[in-house]
Structures are given as structure tokens and as C-alpha cells.
Design a protein around this motif. Sequence first.
Motif, PDB file in Angstrom:
ATOM      1  N   GLU A   1     -19.092  29.682 -30.325  1.00 32.17           N
ATOM      2  CA  GLU A   1     -19.795  28.965 -31.410  1.00 32.17           C
ATOM      3  C   GLU A   1     -21.215  28.676 -30.936  1.00 32.17           C
ATOM      4  O   GLU A   1     -21.395  28.198 -29.826  1.00 32.17           O
TER       5      GLU A   1
ATOM      6  N   GLY B   1     -26.134  31.659 -40.043  1.00 31.09           N
ATOM      7  CA  GLY B   1     -26.073  30.211 -39.863  1.00 31.09           C
ATOM      8  C   GLY B   1     -24.877  29.687 -40.624  1.00 31.09           C
ATOM      9  O   GLY B   1     -23.807  30.284 -40.578  1.00 31.09           O
ATOM     10  N   ARG B   2     -25.094  28.597 -41.318  1.00 26.25           N
ATOM     11  CA  ARG B   2     -23.994  27.975 -42.036  1.00 26.25           C
ATOM     12  C   ARG B   2     -24.004  28.369 -43.506  1.00 26.25           C
ATOM     13  O   ARG B   2     -25.053  28.690 -44.060  1.00 26.25           O
TER      14      ARG B   2
ATOM     15  N   THR C   1     -22.995  21.545 -43.913  1.00 27.91           N
ATOM     16  CA  THR C   1     -22.071  22.185 -44.860  1.00 27.91           C
ATOM     17  C   THR C   1     -21.473  21.181 -45.839  1.00 27.91           C
ATOM     18  O   THR C   1     -21.040  21.552 -46.910  1.00 27.91           O
TER      19      THR C   1
ATOM     20  N   ASP D   1     -24.050  18.043 -39.859  1.00 28.90           N
ATOM     21  CA  ASP D   1     -23.221  19.001 -40.578  1.00 28.90           C
ATOM     22  C   ASP D   1     -23.843  19.238 -41.942  1.00 28.90           C
ATOM     23  O   ASP D   1     -23.734  18.411 -42.849  1.00 28.90           O
TER      24      ASP D   1
ATOM     25  N   GLY E   1     -22.735  31.146 -37.533  1.00 26.59           N
ATOM     26  CA  GLY E   1     -22.963  30.468 -36.266  1.00 26.59           C
ATOM     27  C   GLY E   1     -21.969  30.888 -35.200  1.00 26.59           C
ATOM     28  O   GLY E   1     -21.662  30.145 -34.277  1.00 26.59           O
TER      29      GLY E   1
ATOM     30  N   ALA F   1     -23.509  27.203 -33.284  1.00 22.78           N
ATOM     31  CA  ALA F   1     -24.155  26.256 -34.196  1.00 22.78           C
ATOM     32  C   ALA F   1     -23.593  24.857 -34.069  1.00 22.78           C
ATOM     33  O   ALA F   1     -23.717  24.052 -34.970  1.00 22.78           O
ATOM     34  N   ALA F   2     -22.970  24.569 -32.926  1.00 24.59           N
ATOM     35  CA  ALA F   2     -22.417  23.231 -32.756  1.00 24.59           C
ATOM     36  C   ALA F   2     -23.562  22.229 -32.648  1.00 24.59           C
ATOM     37  O   ALA F   2     -24.531  22.460 -31.950  1.00 24.59           O
ATOM     38  N   GLY F   3     -23.446  21.148 -33.337  1.00 22.96           N
ATOM     39  CA  GLY F   3     -24.504  20.144 -33.267  1.00 22.96           C
ATOM     40  C   GLY F   3     -24.063  18.913 -34.015  1.00 22.96           C
ATOM     41  O   GLY F   3     -22.981  18.881 -34.614  1.00 22.96           O
TER      42      GLY F   3
ATOM     43  N   LYS G   1     -29.904  25.150 -34.347  1.00 17.81           N
ATOM     44  CA  LYS G   1     -29.156  26.199 -35.036  1.00 17.81           C
ATOM     45  C   LYS G   1     -28.216  25.615 -36.092  1.00 17.81           C
ATOM     46  O   LYS G   1     -27.919  26.259 -37.101  1.00 17.81           O
ATOM     47  N   GLU G   2     -27.730  24.414 -35.833  1.00 15.65           N
ATOM     48  CA  GLU G   2     -26.744  23.828 -36.745  1.00 15.65           C
ATOM     49  C   GLU G   2     -27.345  23.547 -38.117  1.00 15.65           C
ATOM     50  O   GLU G   2     -26.639  23.279 -39.067  1.00 15.65           O
ATOM     51  N   ARG G   3     -28.660  23.625 -38.224  1.00 15.61           N
ATOM     52  CA  ARG G   3     -29.289  23.369 -39.526  1.00 15.61           C
ATOM     53  C   ARG G   3     -29.607  24.654 -40.288  1.00 15.61           C
ATOM     54  O   ARG G   3     -30.143  24.623 -41.382  1.00 15.61           O
TER      55      ARG G   3
END
Lengths: 263, 658, 322
Positions: free
Chosen positions: C193, C256-257, C202, C200, A164, C195-197, C248-250
Amino acid sequence: MEILVCVKRVPDTADAEVALRPDGRGIREEDLAFGINEWDNYAVEEAIRLKEKHGGAVTVATIGPAESEDVLRRCLAMGADDAVMIDEASFRGADPYGIARGLAGLARRKAYDLVLAGALAGDDGYGMTGPVLAGYLGWPHATLVTSIEVEGKKIAVARELEGGLEEILAVELPAVLTIQTGINEPRYVSIMGIRKVRSKDIPVLAPADIGVGAGEVGENANLLRSLGLSTPPAGAEAVMLKGAPAEVAQRILDIVKERGGVA
Amino acid sequence: MEPFREVFWNIPDHAIFYSLAAVATGVFLYGLYRRYRLWTAGWPEKRGRSFDWKLVAGRVFANASIFRGDPVGGVTHILIMWGFIVLFLGTVMSTIDHWLVSYLTGDLYLAYAFVLDIAGVALMAGVALAYLRRYVLKSGKMVTVIRDHVVLILIFFVSLTGFMVEGLRLRAAPPLWSEPSPVGQWIASVSALDVPGALLAHRIWWWIHSIASLSLIAWFPFSKFIHVFAAPVNLVYEGMESSAFLTLEEREALGSDFSARQRIMMDACTQCNRCTVVCPSAAAGEPLSPRAAVDEAGSFVRRAGGFGLFPKRPPAEPPKRGTAVGPEAAWLCTTCGHCRIECPSAISPMDIIREVRTARVESGENVPDNLQEMLESVYKFKNPWQGAKGKRMDWAAGLDIPVFADGAKETRCFYVGCTFAYDERLQEVPRSAAAIFAAAGYRYGVLGKEEVCCSEFVRGAGEDGLFFELAGQNIDAFERHGVEEIVTPCPHGMHTFANEYRRMAPGAAARRVLHVSQALEEILRGGALGLEDRGERAVTYHDPCFLGRRSGVYDAPRNVLRSIPGVRLIEMKRSRERSLCCGGGGGRMWVEASAGEKMGEVRAREAAETGADIIVTACPFCFTNIDDGVKTAGHEGRVIVKDLVELVAECLPGRDGA
Amino acid sequence: MAKVFVLVEHRRGSIREATFECVTLARELQTAAGLEPAAVVIGSGVAPFAETLAAYLPETIVVDDPSLEHFRFETYAAVLRDLIERETPLLVIAPHSAFGMELVPRLSAELARPCATDCVAVGMDGGALAATRSVYNGKIDERLAFAPAGGYFATVRAGSYAPADPAGTGAIRAHACPAPPAAWRTEHRGYRETAAGAVDITQAPLLLAIGRGIKDAENIPKAQALADRLGAVLACSRPVVDKKWLGKERQVGTSGRTVKPKVYLALGISGAFQHIAGIKGPGVFIAVNRDPKAPVFRAADFGVVEDMFKIIDALAEKLGAK
Ligand SMILES: Cc1cc2nc3c(=O)[nH]c(=O)nc-3n(C[C@H](O)[C@H](O)[C@H](O)COP(=O)(O)OP(=O)(O)OC[C@H]3O[C@@H](n4cnc5c(N)ncnc54)[C@H](O)[C@@H]3O)c2cc1C
């Protein structure tokens, strides 16, 4: 801004059965649906948006079999101004170096500011054509681009990294960029739109037109040589859960409960 | 003395009147001309020449379709329309009498005066009823705007002033005979004016009446009154069947706006709102009103054409057709066709909406993502589900199905359809059909991997080019294999083969097209298969729009149901031509509305309310949407959804009922 | 003896995991072909990285210069051209990552040393180097040989080799940074960044991940509802993000993550390595895909060949019944 976009016609294999030809040197194509490489589609859209914003013209090019003309027409319908094809015969079986050599020859025919290509192709997935092409041209490049801002004789691009994260890179023009999916939302092209460009002439260039000598590209000139294709074993690792959906669902829930301690 | 009437009695200034009348008539004719030009600026559709007199006469003169479901509306319209016609004819008669031959004398005159009086009363009663209906009875769920008030009040005012003139005339100079004009007499009797006063008042009111009448005439073609001309013309069109599509080239050459017929439709519309009342999308609370869509498109066309009493210069850049109907509304129509059968003037809002879609698809602007994806899939995979060609026959795994390309020598083609071929739940339907066909010795072949999407919803979504391309491929395949009859479980395919392919290829018209329910009806006639009783079941049948309204098949599926032992058919409140759409047609399968309930849920609820155990349908989209509706509306466990074919196959001897 | 170089990938102060996967390959080649492995660390202030690598490979070459602070093709290529010309390694390997993809193919073209990208295996075939690549969505494997040249390159797909453990202490050697050219044509301007959202993924112990098989934005709520009932967090593959159906955060995967749930339930995901590479840790991986040949079944612990919507419905039903 003069932009060249390199595109490729590829089969859609995500949801299809992919079978080998009896000679083991290629796949059977009859039952596959072909279309523009997903990454290239984004590249064409991006080029058109740049043109709409900054003026100039977009040329799309491909090295591929005659059927690739459909892909080029589609790009013209999207809003590309010109399309060219390079006669495929001498490029048959060429590796990414050969293809890049041909495209470099094409890129030299006109004063392009920017050459765009997909970050990779959905079929062979090398991800090489763009950067190798940049190498042959001696232009700066950036791969996996997710945004482009024009700043006069320079552009600022975002490159997608892992996790990301993106990095911002300023790149002098002319340059080669490879485009990552998601950079934009490609527009729909109607058949009407495609028909409107049906009479548009798509020149087919011979290797000599792009400064490629006989034998310089193609199977024999390859730096990478295929030793053959094979089908990997399917589901080799996973324990397959069988049964009616309800039974399978129960098994899944059991696993979730046992291993995840939830649900 | 014989009764008669002196025209221009008490009115000395004939010249002024005639000049005004000439101006009004001129404006009237000019307006008609402008409308005519507006209509003919549209591209011509290719239509047959024969038309349906009965339809036109029944609707135009008896207003048959206006009464349907709204008797008050019917009476209102009859009163106003016939009041108007009679008064108009009366004026014509008196003009002839005045200028050509004098014949309105004696008893004829008395009858004439009486009838005209009644007509005036009818007109006023009609207007009164119109208000009653709009504001008290609310029977028509009408939407009223200023222009509607102007129209109604002007009509009322003209009749009212007419009576004033009559009454004052009778007051000022009572004739020697007793004039059979009850209203006039009554006004004369209540008037307190002396003769000179009445004479003066008569003259004043005469002029008011004349000017009001002339204004009405002048304004006529510029107002919703134009429907008086447009609606009958549209009804004539309605009877003239569309014979062929314009090719893309023809269409392009003719320009990009609406067709002449569509433009006439827009002018034929009186905003009566019947379409919106029956619209399934509107009923589900979605932001679509077919009435408003037609209105918006009409304004668009008039704006683009610079139409008006004082013509405006049409905009330099022609406005985009894709904007003629609201951005979201244009994608919400399911092309279920209910509005069309409901409209007294045979206006088809869905055709106008589809026309807007073609423009959007062509430019790629404002096409919903999912729809775009579906179209890309049809373009690339020849089906809307991104199904690989190699998997088109997956439904037939383990079955021995004759495929044309593999040498099946048959004249009947079983066209499976994309959703039945690729949706794993629905694959059971062609499998069931195959079992029934085998049991009945019913011969057929399938196109197998050569079969491509019928493209009904592709056309519905406005992607005509893609539709032509895919339809062409199917037509070629039918021709190549000598197909004479097509049987399909998919009503969308059926409609398209029967009603659309016909307009593309001359040979296609000769091909018999059956929905599988019709084939089953034939097969099951006389209890042929010996279907077994699998227990008492109450079923309700949902008429798919494309099988019912769009193809006229209502009885075959019901007859099939009746021939299944143990099955009891309960009808839903809305069934047959009034069936409520599941929300799946015309590409709506791929479009989500920003507001409102899901149409499938609404229908699932209606079906569940019948108390049936099984909702039977005969269309893959209806199945999917209603099945989904059953689940989301919480009727799961109480009612299940099945395709007609499955229900029959379960009862085949030797099969266990699932 | 011929050498094999491992290009060390590092970013923002740490070495990236993929480097150690390449180390494993280098060690394998040491055994199989007798190549002498060496790590190449390029950067500014990268002495600690060299220390780290020294614990993995017999030799570590360091090029440390302020001009090399952030990775850029131009600066790194200049160093590598010089280094490769002097040291003539037989093979240079790097991760097939945003780093490797940017750097290696072009360098290989400029040096006319063939490169095989995105390899799932590199080894010896009849005395010559050969690479295995996974093509056509992981449904076909291709074996590649290199045309004879002075040396070769390979970029390695993440997850193809297990990350190496430290073993022994190697030598560290500095290599001088070649003189810079008159002007650079690219410039690093920083990181961002994306994928900030709010969610989480992760940290979630249970992930329900959906892929392109979800077909339609309309089906997302269904998946979300199931995730809610399962007590799972909804995750997805990249196409779902590209289509803007989820944020994107998913997104799970290389771009991605990286997630390490106890249970990962993947529905309608084909199993592209970029996706699989984002799933780490000892958790269980259950994959549902209607294509029995989908590569995801090679990565998963449990597999179900079935329409994902049937499974969604069946799961929802089971959960509803409780
Ligand atoms: C540099 C780079 C970085 C990338 N980073 C990432 C990343 O971080 N994360 C990521 O996910 N991808 C990433 N990708 C993209 C990756 O290569 C794949 O394209 C992507 O992961 C594919 O996603 P998918 O499996 O959802 O879709 P597809 O590959 O299209 O697969 C869909 C699958 O769903 C199955 N399916 C369809 N319908 C159903 C159904 N009804 N029931 C059951 N199964 C069904 C099909 O059989 C198919 O296997 C990256 C690519 C590049 C080049």
C-alpha cells in the motif's frame, strides 16, 4: 550497469491552445513549447541514479526530428554518458511498433543490462513503446515502475497499480522497464551544464546501423493508421457558470450547500 | 636647550628591537602578499578604468558613510582611524628624524608631542566608545566575537603602554622644557617611583609597548585590520563600472571561485552589521544575515586558499562554492540592494550570495524545488509562469495593439513583461497603459509572441546561462525591429535592459530605457491628458527596489501621482532609497523561508499604518506580494493595492473610476 | 462467427470494475459488427469469477491453474498466446490499466496483431474496426484504423463506457493451461500500500481538489485554508503528489483513491481520464479551469472558466463574510 534510456521530445499541451493543422493530420506547433517527455525525464534521472550507485554508463536515445538534439543534450547535462539519435527520415510517421523496432535495433548494438523508457508520452499517450520493445528484444519487462532495487543479476521493482497499491516484481536482467512519474525528483539542469556537453558528439545512426531495412518502418509499415484528427467539443457536458468571481463563488457555495449539505 | 626627543632613550638593546621590528615588518609584508595573492586568485571582472575619487575620498578619509544613521559609530571610527594614522605618521616622522635628517626640534617637536598625545587619547577614547556602543548604547546592533575583542583590546593596550612609557620617561628624566604631553605628565605626576625605579619601569614598559606594537603590525594583515587596505581598494572598484559580463566560456576557463573584487569585498568587511540591520529578509525574521554570509564566504575563500600566518596546504579537492554560504541563507536574498548602499565600504553581500547560487544551479545541488520549476519554465516556456507562447498577448484581447512582427513601424517598444502578460489580475496594467498611450497619441509597438522573459530573477537565482540565452533573444528582437527606446511597466525588466543588457551587447547601451512611470511623467507634463478627479484619495507609494535603489528612479512615479487630481501622497517611514523590499526580487518570488514573516506582510503593515486608502506600486512582484500581504495581514477592506498605471488610467476622461 | 474477447481483470479476490466497461463495449460490437463476445478469466481458483461473468456474456472461457495466481505478463501471455492461436478472435479488449498496459501491447507485438491502446471508443468504420483515442491532454481526438491482420487488440480507457449490467446466463468453458517453460524470468513478490495516511478522502462528502494549476507549494496553505472553511477535505491530482506538495493519500484517480463525494470541486485540474476515473457516484462535479478547452469540462456538471486563485479568493471572502 549499462543502461539505455529512450526519450522523446514532446509539446507541452496542458495549458496551451492546441489547434489542428489545416490538413487535419497533425497539430500546429509554432506556439507550443517543446521539451523532454515528463515520464522520460524521470526515467533519465532514475538511470543516472542507478549508475551513480552501481556504476556503469547511461546512454540516451531518441528517434525524432533534428530538434530532439536539445533533449538529448539536456540528458547528457543531467549526467548521461552518451547520446545517440536515429535518423528520423525513415521513421517519419511511424507508429509505436515502428519506433520500438528501431529502438530494439539500437538496444542490440551493445550489451545493455537495462532499457528504460517513460511509461507513456504526453503527446500521443500510447504507453506501448517500452513493452513492445521488450517483446522485440525478448527480454522481460515491467511497466509503470515506481522503484528499482538492484539485486545482482536481478532487480526488484515496484509497479504502480490502481488505488494506491503497488506490486513488487522480481525481474531478471536484461530487462525493459517503463518509468512512472514520481519515482524520483529529477535534478535541475543548468544551461552551463548543457553547454559543457555541447561539444559531445551525438552520432546519428542510419536504419541500416540498427538492422532496420528500408520500408520496414515508417508510415507505410505501420500497424496503426491514422484516419485523422479532430477537436472534441469543448465543455459539452458542463453547465458553465459565468460572471464575476464573486458571483461564481456564490453559485458554487449554493451548489455546495444544496447538494453537499455543508458549508 | 631646544626641546627634542631621543629615540631609544634608556634602551640599550637596539639590535634586539631592530630584529624584532624586522620580523614584524616581514610578517606584515608577507601577510599583505598573501592577501594580495588571495585576491588575485579570483577571476577578474571586466570593468571600466575611470573611478570615482570623490566617493573614495569621502568614505575613506571622512568616513562619511559610517556616520549615516549611526553617529556614535562614525565618531568611534574617526577616533580610532585618525588616532591610528596620526600615531603611524608620528612614528614615520620620528624614524626620519632619527635616521635621515634631524628636524623634530623646538616648537615643531612640542607640537608633535602634543598631537601624538592627543592621538593616543583619541585611540583609547575610540576603543572605549566602541565598547560603549556595543554594550551600552547598542546603536549599531553589532555582533561581537572574540577576534573583535582582541583587536580592540590590542589597540587600547598599545596606546596605554605608550602613555606608560611616556609618563615613566618624564618621571625618570623630566626634560628641561615643559613637555606638552598632558597624559604623560599626569602619569609622571601620579607615579610614586623614584628615579631608578622609574628608569627600570620605563625600560620594562618600553619593551611591553614595543612588543605589543610589533605584534599588532605583524598581525595586521591577518586580522580584520586588513579592511584598512581592502576597503579603499573596494571603493576604487565601486567607481569602476562593470563594462561587460564574462561569457560562460571565459568564466569557466577562469575557474569557478569568487571574483577578485568579491574576495576584496570579503576582506573589506569588518562585520559592522549595517547590512543585516537593513536587510528585509532579516527584518522579517528569516534566517539570513548578509553580514554572516560575507563572513562565511570570506572564511571559505581563506580556507580554500590555505590562507594564514602559517599557510596550510589548500585542500586537494577544492571545496564547492555552493557551500560557501549557509544552505538556506543563500536563497533568501532578494537582491534588493539595500545592504549595498548601506555598506560604508561598498561591499555587496548580494553579489557574493549570487555567486554561491550560480554554483548551486550549475551543479543542480541544493536548488529549491519551486525555483527549479521556475527555471525549467523559463527554459521551456520563456516565462516563469508556464504560460503558453500563444497566450502571451491575451492581455491585449479586444484591443488594437501594434505588434512589430505584424508590421508595426515604430522605434519605441512597450515591453510588457511576463507577469503582466500572464497574470490575469495584472493584465489590467498593460491594458491601462495602452489606454493612456492611445489617449496621448504616444506611439509604440510590442514584441508580442517574440517577447521573452527579461530574466532578471533568472540571473538573480544564479542561472547565468539561461539569462544570457533569453537576454540574447530579447536583444535580437530589439535589434531586428530597430527599437531605439524601451518603455516597460516592469522594473525588473527595466533594470535588466538598462544595466545588464548593456554588458552583453554594444548596441544595447545606446537604447534608452524607461520605466512606464517615466513615460507617464513625460506624457502628463503640463496636465496634457486632462485627468479627471475621481474623488479624494490618500495614497502611499511603495518604491520597488528595482526601480528605486537598483535604477535610481524615485521622483517620476511621485510626480505622476501628484498630477492625478484628488490624490494625496503620504510617504511611508521607509521610502525612496530606504524602501523596504516586498520580498520578490532575485528569484525570491519562488523561494519560501523556513521561518519568519512574509516580507510582503511587513510592508503591507507599514503601508497600512500610513492610513492610506491605496498602496500604489509600480512592479508586478511588489503588487503580488503586497496585495498578498494586505490579505494575509488582515488589512483587506481598509486598503487596496494598485499599480500606478491603473490609477492614471482610471482618471482618463470618459473612463469611470473603478 | 468472429469473436471478441474481454480479458477479465481481477486482483486480490475481486473483479475490477473496468472489466464491466469492456463488457459494454463487447456487447456494442456484438450489435454493430456481429462479433460474438466471450469473457476470458485467467487465474487460480477463479471459478467464482467465471460464474459472475457468465451472467454478463454468452460465453466465458476459464483458464484456472495454481501458476496463474497473481497476474504476471509471462504467465498470462503464455495462456493467451495459446488461446488466441486456437480461437482466433477478431478482437481482444482489456482495460487500459496497470493490467492492460502491462499485458496487451507486448502480446500484440509478439502476435503481430495490431493494438490500439487507451481507446475512448472502438467501433466500425466502413466495415473495418476503428478506434478513437484522445491525445494531447484530451484536446484532440484521433481516429485509428488497424493494418489488416489476423486479429486485433484494444485497451479501453476507464470511464469511456458505462459498466454493464448482468443479462442472461452464458456458458462456461475451461481451457487448459499450456505447459510452463523451463524457467520464468519474473516473479511476483507481493503487494504494497502506498497511499496510507491520516486523511481519508474516500469517505469525505465534500472534496476540494487541486491540480497542477496550484503552481507552487507556496499556494497549498491557501487551498487548505479554503478547504477548512468550506468544511471540505483537500484532495489533489497526481502531479501535486509527484511534486511532494501533498501526500499520496490525497490523490484522486486510478493510481490514487476512488472517491464518491456529494460535491467535488476541482481547481486547476485538466481532467485527464486517470484523474476523472477516480471520481465516482452521483455527486456534483464542479470544475474551475482557466482553459475553456480543458477536457475536465466534459466530465464536470458545472464549469467555470476562470483563474482558480480568483475563485479561491472569492470563495474565501464569501465564507469569511458569513
Ligand atoms: C498510469 C497512470 C496513472 C495515473 N494516475 C493518476 C491519478 O490517479 N490521478 C491523477 O490525477 N492523475 C493520474 N495520472 C496522471 C494524469 O495522466 C495527468 O497527468 C494528471 O491527472 C494531470 O494533472 P492536472 O490536471 O493536475 O495537471 P495538468 O494536466 O497539467 O493540468 C493543469 C490544468 O490547470 C489549469 N490551470 C493552470 N493554472 C490555472 C489557474 N491559475 N486557474 C485555473 N486553471 C489553471 C490548466 O489550464 C490545466 O488544464 C496518471 C497517469 C498515468 C500514466
